[in-house]
Design a protein around this motif. Structure first.
Motif, short mmCIF file in Angstrom:
data_model
loop_
_atom_site.label_atom_id
_atom_site.label_comp_id
_atom_site.label_asym_id
_atom_site.label_seq_id
_atom_site.Cartn_x
_atom_site.Cartn_y
_atom_site.Cartn_z
N HIS A 134 0.82 -1.20 0.00
CA HIS A 134 0.00 0.00 0.00
C HIS A 134 0.87 1.26 0.00
N VAL A 135 0.34 2.30 -0.60
CA VAL A 135 1.03 3.60 -0.65
C VAL A 135 0.02 4.70 -0.31
N ARG A 136 0.58 5.83 0.11
CA ARG A 136 -0.26 7.02 0.24
C ARG A 136 -0.10 7.83 -1.04
N ARG A 137 -1.24 8.13 -1.66
CA ARG A 137 -1.21 8.94 -2.88
C ARG A 137 -1.75 10.33 -2.58
N LEU A 138 -1.01 11.34 -3.03
CA LEU A 138 -1.39 12.73 -2.86
C LEU A 138 -1.50 13.40 -4.22
N LYS A 139 -2.49 14.24 -4.37
CA LYS A 139 -2.60 15.08 -5.56
C LYS A 139 -3.10 16.44 -5.12
N ARG A 140 -2.31 17.46 -5.44
CA ARG A 140 -2.63 18.82 -4.99
C ARG A 140 -2.39 19.81 -6.12
N VAL A 141 -3.09 20.94 -6.06
CA VAL A 141 -2.81 22.07 -6.94
C VAL A 141 -2.21 23.16 -6.07
N ARG A 142 -0.97 23.55 -6.40
CA ARG A 142 -0.29 24.60 -5.65
C ARG A 142 -0.47 25.94 -6.37
N SER A 143 -0.86 26.96 -5.61
CA SER A 143 -1.10 28.29 -6.17
C SER A 143 -0.31 29.32 -5.40
N THR A 144 -0.13 30.48 -6.02
CA THR A 144 0.46 31.62 -5.34
C THR A 144 -0.16 32.88 -5.92
#
Length: 249
Positions: A134-144
């Motif tokens: 098993h793995v931890r999956r992350l998906k994010r949108v980074r903004s500034t």
């Protein structure tokens, strides 16, 4: 420094440089030196054209060239606004969150995925952990500055960290790893480019087919264990990598 005004633009109709380019160059210079600060609004195309005694298509072309460079953005109901200039990020063992914070920006994140899921063969190979289940999956949108900058996908061996969505919004991944006692030591990284898919375009506020920078990174701790594998895409109009080279001969 006095505020910038459109009247500062001087064009030479007999010069070799196209009129739109003269206008774009002078507006761009005002953005770069701070006379036009982040968030400032430009007059509409008709007003600018009238003030400068130029045609509206010339003004439109000048503004579009600055939009393409990531210096201006068009917002419905607001008009044309100045946005932060392109982020130039050094190639080093740091996260995008760390680098943006050092530049004085306030990074923002939208968490799209934060879950434990079965590890496929490819992910287990990337994490250099045969038999990983098993793995931890992350998906994010980074903004500034309210503008999306990157889509960030990461895989971590299950159990290294267990972040809540609020933590992922407020902190960088490397910051969370360090807080959990992980000592980051080295990384292998590959930088490339590709065109934006429909999903990329929607998340990054770009057009499908727009140029994107890509980065793949495998990060190791001081025991030689892979602690995360990430693949990210960045808006080429807002982002670049800096690389220093030395001669060791």
């Amino acid at each position: 420094m006095k505020p910038w005004a459109p009247g500062e633009i001087v064009v030479d109709p007999n010069g070799p440089e196209p009129l739109y380019s003269q206008v774009a160059r002078q507006i761009g210079a005002a953005i770069e030196d701070g006379r036009l600060p982040n968030g400032a609004r430009l007059d509409n195309e008709l007003d600018l054209a009238a003030r400068l005694h130029l045609s509206r298509p010339t003004i439109r072309q000048a503004i579009q060239s600055l939009v393409n460079k990531g210096l201006l953005v068009r917002k419905r109901g607001v008009g044309t606004q100045v946005v932060r200039t392109k982020v130039a990020r050094p190639l080093r063992l740091s996260s995008l969150f760390d680098d943006l914070s050092e530049l004085g920006d306030k990074p923002e994140s939208v968490v799209l995925v934060n879950q434990i899921e079965p590890a496929g063969d490819e992910v287990a190979e990337r994490l250099e952990t045969p038999g990983l289940t098993h793995v931890r999956r992350l998906k994010r949108v980074r903004s500034t500055g309210g503008e999306p900058l990157a889509i960030m996908n990461n895989y971590l061996p299950d159990g290294i960290i267990d972040p809540a969505d609020d933590e992922l919004r407020d902190k960088g991944l490397y910051q969370l790893l360090r807080s959990a006692g992980v000592r980051l030591h080295a990384a292998q990284q590959n930088v490339g480019a590709r065109q934006a898919t429909d999903e990329d375009a929607e998340l990054l506020h770009e057009q499908p087919g727009a140029a994107l920078l890509t980065m793949r990174r495998t990060t190791y701790d001081d025991a030689g264990r892979v602690v995360e594998y990430g693949w990210h895409v960045y808006r080429a109009s807002r982002y670049s990598f800096n690389l220093s080279l030395t001669n060791n001969v």
